[in-house]
Design a protein around this motif. Structure first.
Motif, PDB file in Angstrom:
ATOM      1  N   SER A  69      -9.847  -9.082  46.354  1.00  0.00           N
ATOM      2  CA  SER A  69      -8.782  -8.705  47.292  1.00  0.00           C
ATOM      3  C   SER A  69      -8.440  -9.852  48.237  1.00  0.00           C
ATOM      4  O   SER A  69      -7.259 -10.061  48.549  1.00  0.00           O
ATOM      5  CB  SER A  69      -9.147  -7.439  48.063  1.00  0.00           C
ATOM      6  N   ASN A  70      -9.421 -10.620  48.693  1.00  0.00           N
ATOM      7  CA  ASN A  70      -9.130 -11.762  49.563  1.00  0.00           C
ATOM      8  C   ASN A  70      -8.407 -12.876  48.808  1.00  0.00           C
ATOM      9  O   ASN A  70      -7.477 -13.480  49.334  1.00  0.00           O
ATOM     10  CB  ASN A  70     -10.412 -12.293  50.199  1.00  0.00           C
ATOM     11  N   TYR A  71      -8.822 -13.125  47.571  1.00  0.00           N
ATOM     12  CA  TYR A  71      -8.122 -14.135  46.768  1.00  0.00           C
ATOM     13  C   TYR A  71      -6.676 -13.705  46.535  1.00  0.00           C
ATOM     14  O   TYR A  71      -5.759 -14.520  46.593  1.00  0.00           O
ATOM     15  CB  TYR A  71      -8.842 -14.369  45.434  1.00  0.00           C
ATOM     16  N   SER A  72      -6.470 -12.417  46.295  1.00  0.00           N
ATOM     17  CA  SER A  72      -5.119 -11.899  46.092  1.00  0.00           C
ATOM     18  C   SER A  72      -4.284 -12.022  47.370  1.00  0.00           C
ATOM     19  O   SER A  72      -3.163 -12.530  47.348  1.00  0.00           O
ATOM     20  CB  SER A  72      -5.193 -10.443  45.642  1.00  0.00           C
ATOM     21  N   THR A  73      -4.847 -11.564  48.483  1.00  0.00           N
ATOM     22  CA  THR A  73      -4.120 -11.585  49.761  1.00  0.00           C
ATOM     23  C   THR A  73      -3.714 -12.994  50.155  1.00  0.00           C
ATOM     24  O   THR A  73      -2.541 -13.262  50.445  1.00  0.00           O
ATOM     25  CB  THR A  73      -4.985 -10.955  50.874  1.00  0.00           C
ATOM     26  N   ASP A  76      -1.515 -18.702  42.856  1.00  0.00           N
ATOM     27  CA  ASP A  76      -2.244 -17.747  42.021  1.00  0.00           C
ATOM     28  C   ASP A  76      -3.742 -17.972  42.176  1.00  0.00           C
ATOM     29  O   ASP A  76      -4.396 -18.509  41.283  1.00  0.00           O
ATOM     30  CB  ASP A  76      -1.828 -17.865  40.562  1.00  0.00           C
ATOM     31  N   LEU A  77      -4.286 -17.568  43.322  1.00  0.00           N
ATOM     32  CA  LEU A  77      -5.725 -17.708  43.543  1.00  0.00           C
ATOM     33  C   LEU A  77      -6.520 -16.726  42.693  1.00  0.00           C
ATOM     34  O   LEU A  77      -7.672 -17.007  42.361  1.00  0.00           O
ATOM     35  CB  LEU A  77      -6.072 -17.510  45.028  1.00  0.00           C
ATOM     36  N   VAL A  78      -5.927 -15.599  42.314  1.00  0.00           N
ATOM     37  CA  VAL A  78      -6.616 -14.646  41.450  1.00  0.00           C
ATOM     38  C   VAL A  78      -6.794 -15.262  40.062  1.00  0.00           C
ATOM     39  O   VAL A  78      -7.869 -15.196  39.478  1.00  0.00           O
ATOM     40  CB  VAL A  78      -5.871 -13.298  41.380  1.00  0.00           C
ATOM     41  N   GLY A  79      -5.761 -15.868  39.546  1.00  0.00           N
ATOM     42  CA  GLY A  79      -5.832 -16.496  38.232  1.00  0.00           C
ATOM     43  C   GLY A  79      -6.582 -17.820  38.229  1.00  0.00           C
ATOM     44  O   GLY A  79      -7.155 -18.206  37.214  1.00  0.00           O
ATOM     45  N   SER A  80      -6.563 -18.510  39.356  1.00  0.00           N
ATOM     46  CA  SER A  80      -7.215 -19.822  39.475  1.00  0.00           C
ATOM     47  C   SER A  80      -8.000 -19.895  40.783  1.00  0.00           C
ATOM     48  O   SER A  80      -7.594 -20.576  41.726  1.00  0.00           O
ATOM     49  CB  SER A  80      -6.164 -20.938  39.440  1.00  0.00           C
ATOM     50  N   PRO A  81      -9.134 -19.179  40.866  1.00  0.00           N
ATOM     51  CA  PRO A  81      -9.869 -19.122  42.131  1.00  0.00           C
ATOM     52  C   PRO A  81     -10.374 -20.483  42.623  1.00  0.00           C
ATOM     53  O   PRO A  81     -10.544 -20.668  43.825  1.00  0.00           O
ATOM     54  CB  PRO A  81     -11.025 -18.165  41.846  1.00  0.00           C
ATOM     55  N   ASP A  82     -10.560 -21.449  41.713  1.00  0.00           N
ATOM     56  CA  ASP A  82     -11.024 -22.765  42.146  1.00  0.00           C
ATOM     57  C   ASP A  82      -9.994 -23.518  42.980  1.00  0.00           C
ATOM     58  O   ASP A  82     -10.328 -24.531  43.607  1.00  0.00           O
ATOM     59  CB  ASP A  82     -11.472 -23.617  40.954  1.00  0.00           C
ATOM     60  N   LEU A  83      -8.753 -23.028  43.030  1.00  0.00           N
ATOM     61  CA  LEU A  83      -7.772 -23.639  43.931  1.00  0.00           C
ATOM     62  C   LEU A  83      -8.259 -23.583  45.378  1.00  0.00           C
ATOM     63  O   LEU A  83      -7.895 -24.429  46.191  1.00  0.00           O
ATOM     64  CB  LEU A  83      -6.417 -22.936  43.816  1.00  0.00           C
ATOM     65  N   ALA A  94      -8.128 -25.427  53.929  1.00  0.00           N
ATOM     66  CA  ALA A  94      -7.787 -25.512  55.354  1.00  0.00           C
ATOM     67  C   ALA A  94      -6.767 -24.439  55.737  1.00  0.00           C
ATOM     68  O   ALA A  94      -6.888 -23.799  56.793  1.00  0.00           O
ATOM     69  CB  ALA A  94      -7.248 -26.900  55.688  1.00  0.00           C
ATOM     70  N   LEU A  95      -5.778 -24.226  54.878  1.00  0.00           N
ATOM     71  CA  LEU A  95      -4.775 -23.193  55.151  1.00  0.00           C
ATOM     72  C   LEU A  95      -5.406 -21.804  55.146  1.00  0.00           C
ATOM     73  O   LEU A  95      -5.089 -20.973  56.000  1.00  0.00           O
ATOM     74  CB  LEU A  95      -3.649 -23.270  54.121  1.00  0.00           C
ATOM     75  N   ILE A  96      -6.299 -21.559  54.191  1.00  0.00           N
ATOM     76  CA  ILE A  96      -6.994 -20.266  54.136  1.00  0.00           C
ATOM     77  C   ILE A  96      -7.812 -20.061  55.404  1.00  0.00           C
ATOM     78  O   ILE A  96      -7.794 -18.982  55.995  1.00  0.00           O
ATOM     79  CB  ILE A  96      -7.876 -20.166  52.871  1.00  0.00           C
ATOM     80  N   LEU A  97      -8.524 -21.095  55.835  1.00  0.00           N
ATOM     81  CA  LEU A  97      -9.322 -20.994  57.065  1.00  0.00           C
ATOM     82  C   LEU A  97      -8.435 -20.613  58.250  1.00  0.00           C
ATOM     83  O   LEU A  97      -8.740 -19.674  58.985  1.00  0.00           O
ATOM     84  CB  LEU A  97     -10.039 -22.317  57.347  1.00  0.00           C
ATOM     85  N   ALA A  98      -7.329 -21.320  58.432  1.00  0.00           N
ATOM     86  CA  ALA A  98      -6.458 -21.061  59.582  1.00  0.00           C
ATOM     87  C   ALA A  98      -5.869 -19.658  59.528  1.00  0.00           C
ATOM     88  O   ALA A  98      -5.855 -18.937  60.542  1.00  0.00           O
ATOM     89  CB  ALA A  98      -5.349 -22.108  59.651  1.00  0.00           C
ATOM     90  N   LEU A  99      -5.390 -19.240  58.360  1.00  0.00           N
ATOM     91  CA  LEU A  99      -4.838 -17.892  58.235  1.00  0.00           C
ATOM     92  C   LEU A  99      -5.902 -16.828  58.496  1.00  0.00           C
ATOM     93  O   LEU A  99      -5.660 -15.840  59.194  1.00  0.00           O
ATOM     94  CB  LEU A  99      -4.246 -17.693  56.834  1.00  0.00           C
ATOM     95  N   SER A 100      -7.079 -17.039  57.939  1.00  0.00           N
ATOM     96  CA  SER A 100      -8.172 -16.079  58.123  1.00  0.00           C
ATOM     97  C   SER A 100      -8.583 -15.993  59.588  1.00  0.00           C
ATOM     98  O   SER A 100      -8.809 -14.893  60.112  1.00  0.00           O
ATOM     99  CB  SER A 100      -9.362 -16.476  57.252  1.00  0.00           C
ATOM    100  N   PHE A 101      -8.681 -17.137  60.249  1.00  0.00           N
ATOM    101  CA  PHE A 101      -9.035 -17.136  61.674  1.00  0.00           C
ATOM    102  C   PHE A 101      -8.003 -16.347  62.477  1.00  0.00           C
ATOM    103  O   PHE A 101      -8.359 -15.551  63.338  1.00  0.00           O
ATOM    104  CB  PHE A 101      -9.149 -18.565  62.197  1.00  0.00           C
ATOM    105  N   LYS A 102      -6.743 -16.571  62.191  1.00  0.00           N
ATOM    106  CA  LYS A 102      -5.688 -15.859  62.915  1.00  0.00           C
ATOM    107  C   LYS A 102      -5.765 -14.356  62.607  1.00  0.00           C
ATOM    108  O   LYS A 102      -5.689 -13.528  63.522  1.00  0.00           O
ATOM    109  CB  LYS A 102      -4.322 -16.424  62.525  1.00  0.00           C
TER     110      LYS A 102
END
Length: 170
Positions: A84-88, A96-103, A111-119
């Motif tokens: 669900s987090n990879y999808s979101t 496509d983080l679900v299809g390619s989680p190593d992205l 870095a973008l995931i960190l900033a979005l998650s922190f917010k």
């Protein structure tokens, strides 16, 4: 104990992502550095240690398919975990983080995931209030790694000068 090359390479991308989300204040920077120092001490995005089998069948993570645990184990600066987090975050970033989680291991994407998650998890408000246990719980779901995190926070708070604002990205 962090390799300076990793900091020189990755911190500007993290700074830019925080700035892009409007959360580049000193307390959030401290929370960011302490989180990275706890989650990925080499200051580079990594896959979670272990197989990820313990996440199989974890509906709270959206792991509904056989093998989802290992496929969507933690990656990045904050150890993004679960289908669900990879999808979101994939949808929000247009990836496509679900299809390619190593992205999620790419430093820019991590870095973008960190900033979005922190917010999303209210980290800036928790950090500004000095609620460091709250920061750790919001990032990790508990206090796993608390001693290391708290040690990093204390060291960063002891720095007399504010952490410099990010340089403009061209």
């Amino acid at each position: 104990g962090v390799q300076e090359d990793n900091v020189a390479t990755n911190w500007p991308q993290i700074e830019h992502a925080l700035q892009q989300e409007g959360i580049d204040d000193r307390p959030t920077r401290i929370a960011t550095l302490a989180t990275i120092g706890t989650e990925v001490p080499d200051f580079q995005p990594i896959p979670e240690y272990g197989t990820g089998d313990e996440y199989n069948g974890r509906l709270d993570l959206g792991n509904t398919q056989p093998g989802d645990g290992p496929r969507y184990k933690g990656r990045g600066f904050i150890q993004l975990t679960g289908r669900s987090n990879y999808s979101t975050y994939g949808q929000r970033l247009g990836l496509d983080l679900v299809g390619s989680p190593d992205l999620a291991l790419d430093p820019h994407i991590a870095a973008l995931i960190l900033a979005l998650s922190f917010k999303d998890h209210g980290i800036p408000a928790l950090a500004t209030a000095g609620n460091w246990q709250g920061v750790r719980e919001a990032v990790n779901g508990g206090l796993n790694g608390w001693d290391r995190f708290h040690q990093c926070v204390q060291a960063l708070e002891a720095i007399a000068e504010p952490i410099a604002p990010p340089a403009p990205v061209e």
